[in-house]
Structure formats: structure tokens, C-alpha cells
Design a protein around this motif. Structure first.
Motif, PDB file in Angstrom:
ATOM      1  N   ALA A 141       0.805  -1.038  -0.076  1.00 26.65           N
ATOM      2  CA  ALA A 141       0.036   0.097  -0.003  1.00 26.65           C
ATOM      3  C   ALA A 141       0.813   1.252  -0.255  1.00 26.65           C
ATOM      4  CB  ALA A 141      -1.197  -0.135   1.336  1.00 26.65           C
ATOM      5  N   ARG A 142       2.194   1.083  -0.419  1.00 26.40           N
ATOM      6  CA  ARG A 142       3.481   1.916  -0.633  1.00 26.40           C
ATOM      7  C   ARG A 142       3.679   2.809   0.493  1.00 26.40           C
ATOM      8  NH1 ARG A 142       0.658   6.042  -5.544  1.00 26.40           N
ATOM      9  NH2 ARG A 142       0.295   4.597  -7.104  1.00 26.40           N
ATOM     10  N   ARG A 143       4.680   3.560   1.442  1.00 24.81           N
ATOM     11  CA  ARG A 143       5.496   3.720   1.873  1.00 24.81           C
ATOM     12  C   ARG A 143       5.190   2.603   3.016  1.00 24.81           C
ATOM     13  NH1 ARG A 143       1.340   8.037   0.636  1.00 24.81           N
ATOM     14  NH2 ARG A 143       2.740   9.926   0.304  1.00 24.81           N
ATOM     15  N   ASP A 144       4.927   2.733   3.934  1.00 29.48           N
ATOM     16  CA  ASP A 144       5.034   1.450   5.242  1.00 29.48           C
ATOM     17  C   ASP A 144       4.200   0.836   5.380  1.00 29.48           C
ATOM     18  OD1 ASP A 144       4.195   3.440   6.694  1.00 29.48           O
ATOM     19  OD2 ASP A 144       5.136   3.016   8.470  1.00 29.48           O
ATOM     20  N   GLU A 145       3.524   0.592   4.734  1.00 29.58           N
ATOM     21  CA  GLU A 145       2.254  -0.052   5.078  1.00 29.58           C
ATOM     22  C   GLU A 145       1.515  -1.156   3.698  1.00 29.58           C
ATOM     23  OE1 GLU A 145      -1.300   3.162   6.968  1.00 29.58           O
ATOM     24  OE2 GLU A 145      -1.278   3.411   4.654  1.00 29.58           O
ATOM     25  N   VAL A 146       0.936  -1.724   4.932  1.00 34.03           N
ATOM     26  CA  VAL A 146       0.035  -2.860   3.455  1.00 34.03           C
ATOM     27  C   VAL A 146      -0.969  -2.825   3.345  1.00 34.03           C
ATOM     28  CG1 VAL A 146       2.056  -4.261   3.952  1.00 34.03           C
ATOM     29  CG2 VAL A 146       1.141  -4.407   4.952  1.00 34.03           C
ATOM     30  N   TYR A 147      -2.153  -3.617   2.519  1.00 34.03           N
ATOM     31  CA  TYR A 147      -3.499  -4.156   2.670  1.00 34.03           C
ATOM     32  C   TYR A 147      -2.994  -4.973   2.983  1.00 34.03           C
ATOM     33  CZ  TYR A 147      -4.476  -0.161  -0.324  1.00 34.03           C
ATOM     34  OH  TYR A 147      -4.963   1.013  -0.832  1.00 34.03           O
ATOM     35  N   ALA A 148      -3.586  -6.083   4.371  1.00 36.77           N
ATOM     36  CA  ALA A 148      -3.370  -7.430   5.206  1.00 36.77           C
ATOM     37  C   ALA A 148      -4.852  -7.533   4.917  1.00 36.77           C
ATOM     38  CB  ALA A 148      -2.765  -6.455   6.216  1.00 36.77           C
ATOM     39  N   GLY A 149      -5.152  -8.836   5.072  1.00 40.80           N
ATOM     40  CA  GLY A 149      -6.124  -9.881   5.789  1.00 40.80           C
ATOM     41  C   GLY A 149      -5.549 -11.051   5.776  1.00 40.80           C
ATOM     42  N   ALA A 150      -6.274 -11.439   7.188  1.00 43.13           N
ATOM     43  CA  ALA A 150      -5.499 -12.960   7.581  1.00 43.13           C
ATOM     44  C   ALA A 150      -7.464 -14.112   7.327  1.00 43.13           C
ATOM     45  CB  ALA A 150      -5.187 -13.397   8.144  1.00 43.13           C
ATOM     46  N   PHE A 151      -6.659 -15.532   6.273  1.00 41.62           N
ATOM     47  CA  PHE A 151      -7.794 -16.488   6.869  1.00 41.62           C
ATOM     48  C   PHE A 151      -7.469 -17.490   7.365  1.00 41.62           C
ATOM     49  CE2 PHE A 151      -8.608 -12.816   4.127  1.00 41.62           C
ATOM     50  CZ  PHE A 151      -9.265 -12.586   3.847  1.00 41.62           C
ATOM     51  N   ARG A 152      -8.350 -18.293   8.068  1.00 44.53           N
ATOM     52  CA  ARG A 152      -7.288 -19.494   8.760  1.00 44.53           C
ATOM     53  C   ARG A 152      -8.447 -20.626   7.818  1.00 44.53           C
ATOM     54  NH1 ARG A 152     -10.441 -18.969  11.957  1.00 44.53           N
ATOM     55  NH2 ARG A 152     -11.897 -20.187  11.984  1.00 44.53           N
ATOM     56  N   GLN A 153      -7.615 -21.702   7.552  1.00 45.02           N
ATOM     57  CA  GLN A 153      -7.540 -22.992   6.208  1.00 45.02           C
ATOM     58  C   GLN A 153      -8.494 -23.603   7.110  1.00 45.02           C
ATOM     59  OE1 GLN A 153      -6.309 -22.546   2.674  1.00 45.02           O
ATOM     60  NE2 GLN A 153      -5.617 -21.273   2.917  1.00 45.02           N
ATOM     61  N   THR A 154      -9.871 -23.553   6.351  1.00 43.12           N
ATOM     62  CA  THR A 154     -10.733 -24.455   6.801  1.00 43.12           C
ATOM     63  C   THR A 154     -10.213 -26.242   6.300  1.00 43.12           C
ATOM     64  OG1 THR A 154     -12.896 -24.680   5.846  1.00 43.12           O
ATOM     65  CG2 THR A 154     -11.845 -22.834   8.271  1.00 43.12           C
ATOM     66  N   THR A 155     -11.133 -27.306   6.287  1.00 41.23           N
ATOM     67  CA  THR A 155     -11.834 -28.586   5.168  1.00 41.23           C
ATOM     68  C   THR A 155     -12.600 -27.217   4.248  1.00 41.23           C
ATOM     69  OG1 THR A 155     -13.840 -28.815   7.132  1.00 41.23           O
ATOM     70  CG2 THR A 155     -11.122 -30.019   7.722  1.00 41.23           C
ATOM     71  N   THR A 156     -13.520 -27.093   4.061  1.00 41.25           N
ATOM     72  CA  THR A 156     -14.018 -26.326   3.258  1.00 41.25           C
ATOM     73  C   THR A 156     -13.801 -25.130   2.096  1.00 41.25           C
ATOM     74  OG1 THR A 156     -16.061 -25.198   5.124  1.00 41.25           O
ATOM     75  CG2 THR A 156     -15.998 -28.129   4.290  1.00 41.25           C
ATOM     76  N   GLY A 157     -12.894 -24.620   2.532  1.00 35.90           N
ATOM     77  CA  GLY A 157     -12.070 -23.319   2.699  1.00 35.90           C
ATOM     78  C   GLY A 157     -11.613 -22.728   3.308  1.00 35.90           C
ATOM     79  N   VAL A 158     -12.325 -20.848   3.143  1.00 36.58           N
ATOM     80  CA  VAL A 158     -10.749 -20.269   4.499  1.00 36.58           C
ATOM     81  C   VAL A 158     -12.236 -19.410   5.388  1.00 36.58           C
ATOM     82  CG1 VAL A 158      -9.278 -19.927   2.494  1.00 36.58           C
ATOM     83  CG2 VAL A 158     -10.880 -18.221   2.307  1.00 36.58           C
ATOM     84  N   ALA A 159     -11.503 -19.053   6.258  1.00 36.08           N
ATOM     85  CA  ALA A 159     -12.427 -18.388   7.760  1.00 36.08           C
ATOM     86  C   ALA A 159     -11.681 -17.325   7.539  1.00 36.08           C
ATOM     87  CB  ALA A 159     -12.904 -19.471   8.543  1.00 36.08           C
ATOM     88  N   GLU A 160     -12.164 -15.843   8.162  1.00 33.91           N
ATOM     89  CA  GLU A 160     -11.528 -14.827   8.207  1.00 33.91           C
ATOM     90  C   GLU A 160     -11.144 -15.149   9.914  1.00 33.91           C
ATOM     91  OE1 GLU A 160     -13.036 -10.822  10.076  1.00 33.91           O
ATOM     92  OE2 GLU A 160     -12.574 -10.873   8.309  1.00 33.91           O
ATOM     93  N   HIS A 161      -9.431 -15.145   9.988  1.00 36.17           N
ATOM     94  CA  HIS A 161      -8.900 -14.694  11.270  1.00 36.17           C
ATOM     95  C   HIS A 161      -8.806 -13.162  11.603  1.00 36.17           C
ATOM     96  CE1 HIS A 161      -5.950 -16.476  13.459  1.00 36.17           C
ATOM     97  NE2 HIS A 161      -5.471 -14.975  13.658  1.00 36.17           N
ATOM     98  N   ALA A 162      -8.483 -12.598  10.875  1.00 36.62           N
ATOM     99  CA  ALA A 162      -8.114 -11.193  10.955  1.00 36.62           C
ATOM    100  C   ALA A 162      -8.806 -10.473  10.296  1.00 36.62           C
ATOM    101  CB  ALA A 162      -6.887 -10.844  11.805  1.00 36.62           C
ATOM    102  N   PRO A 163      -9.697  -9.135  10.871  1.00 33.46           N
ATOM    103  CA  PRO A 163     -10.243  -8.926   9.406  1.00 33.46           C
ATOM    104  C   PRO A 163      -9.328  -7.630   8.422  1.00 33.46           C
ATOM    105  CG  PRO A 163     -10.215  -7.520  11.475  1.00 33.46           C
ATOM    106  CD  PRO A 163      -9.711  -8.727  11.672  1.00 33.46           C
TER     107      PRO A 163
END
Length: 234
Positions: free
Chosen positions: A119-141
């Protein structure tokens, strides 16, 4: 379901066609600033290779952000146009969710995939997702934050932590202590994929239904700052 998917949130310009849960055609250009010129021809090419007419589309999925403001505007407006012309449903897919879903073939259930876009400078766009047996689920927004704030935002990870995206090299040092078992995949190894936007879009339509084509907007996360036009009196 026959679904068209668009990925324009980064320098990747991608299109995929999914038919009966299978991605039957997919095309990507990994070049910046070609989306406005090349996206619609890529759509027509992918539909032709898939032997799918626009009128046969049931849904259009689009990677809706965060990412490049210009790329997102082009992708969302193009997706709306195809959905309206084909009388198809529209579904917005969070960009970082689709990115994280790409690691389903290699990440184990319980692992966390942190998708990071520069996201330029010292920033990033971040999304964290936990793997499940059927897909992914949000871990951190999904958010935009300085690199040094990543560990506090992420919290505890019980399994393997995976970093993916062009912001991963910036984030790697933030997770260098013993609290995280971290593996990084660069954007050259795993780039944004319209095929995974298609798969996630199909799941979202089944789970939540379509979005309102008249009101859906890109997920910018950060405020859009336009450069003012010069005054004619300057």
C-alpha cells in the motif's frame, strides 16, 4: 452455474469462466495499466474458449478490493456492465480472501494465510484467513496498516503462518520472532488469480446470494485521495 470472474485489483488483469464448479477458461496479463484497454477483449476471448455465450452467464464475480483504485473501478464497472447485459447475478469477492484461498492445495486446516498487498510507504493492505476443510474463514479483518503493526493485528496463530502477495517481503521481518512459524510465497510464485475469484464467487453466491448490481462499490479500505486539478488562474 456458469460464472464469469474478473481480477483487476493489482497489476494482474485476469478473466476466468467457471462452469459446473470447474474453471474451463482462464487468461491473465501481468502488466500494469493495461486493464482499461485489455479487460473486455480478455473477457470475450475467455468466453469464446469456454464456448459460453454472454446470455448463458448466471453470475459475474469481481475482485472488489482492496488494491489499485483505478484497477478496482475498472473491474467493478466492467462486471456491472456484463451482469446487466447478460441479466446475470453480480457477486463481489474480497480480493485478499480469493488470494488466500489459492493456498488451499498446500496449507493444512488450521493454518493461517496472511495476504499482503503493498500500500506504499510503510503500509500494506492485509487480510488473514484460516484454512478449513471446506474453504477459508476470516482470522483477522481486512485493513490497511503499517508493517510494524502486523503482529498485533494478526494475534495468535496456532498452525503455520503463510505470507503471500507483493507486500509479503515487507511483512516478513515483522513476523521474524519465534512467536510465528512463517513461510513466504512471493507474488512471482503465487499471483492474483481470476480462477480463484470464480471459485470464491460461486461459494459466496450459494452462501449469501448475489449483491445489488446498482449499489455495489469497490472495497477501497483506505480513503481515495484524488489529485486536485490545477486552477486555470495559477
Amino acid at each position: 452455474m456458469t460464472l464469469l470472474a474478473l481480477e483487476t485489483a493489482t497489476s494482474t488483469c485476469g478473466v476466468a469462466v467457471l462452469d459446473d464448479d470447474v474453471v474451463v477458461a482462464e487468461a491473465h496479463l501481468h502488466r500494469p495499466r493495461v486493464h482499461a484497454e485489455r479487460l473486455s477483449p480478455l473477457v470475450e476471448e475467455a468466453l469464446g474458449h469456454a464456448d459460453v455465450s454472454p446470455g448463458a452467464l448466471d453470475a459475474v464475480a469481481v475482485s472488489m478490493g482492496p488494491g489499485s483504485y483505478t484497477g478496482l473501478r475498472i473491474g467493478v464497472s466492467t462486471a456491472k456492465g456484463w451482469a446487466l447485459s447478460a441479466d446475470a447475478a453480480l457477486v463481489g469477492v474480497p480480493t485478499l480472501e480469493a488470494y488466500a484461498a489459492q493456498l488451499r492445495p498446500v496449507a493444512a486446516p488450521g493454518d493461517v494465510v496472511c495476504a499482503l498487498l503493498d500500500a506504499r510507504r510503510d503500509e500494506v493492505y492485509a487480510g488473514a484467513f484460516r484454512q478449513t476443510t471446506t474453504g477459508v474463514a476470516e482470522h483477522a479483518p481486512t485493513t490497511a496498516l503499517p508493517v510494524e503493526a502486523l503482529p498485533g493485528w494478526l494475534g495468535t496463530v496456532d498452525g503455520q503462518l503463510w505470507l503471500v502477495g507483493d507486500g509479503a517481503p515487507k511483512g516478513r521481518d515483522a513476523f521474524s520472532d519465534d512467536a510465528f512459524s512463517c513461510r513466504m510465497l512471493s507474488a512471482d510464485e503465487v499471483s492474483p488469480s481470476a480462477g480463484w475469484v470464480a471459485r470464491c464467487g460461486h461459494q459466496r453466491v450459494d452462501a449469501y446470494g448475489p449483491d445489488d448490481v446498482t449499489t455495489v462499490e469497490p472495497l477501497y479500505v483506505k480513503d481515495v485521495h484524488a489529485t486536485p486539478a490545477p486552477s486555470p488562474f495559477d
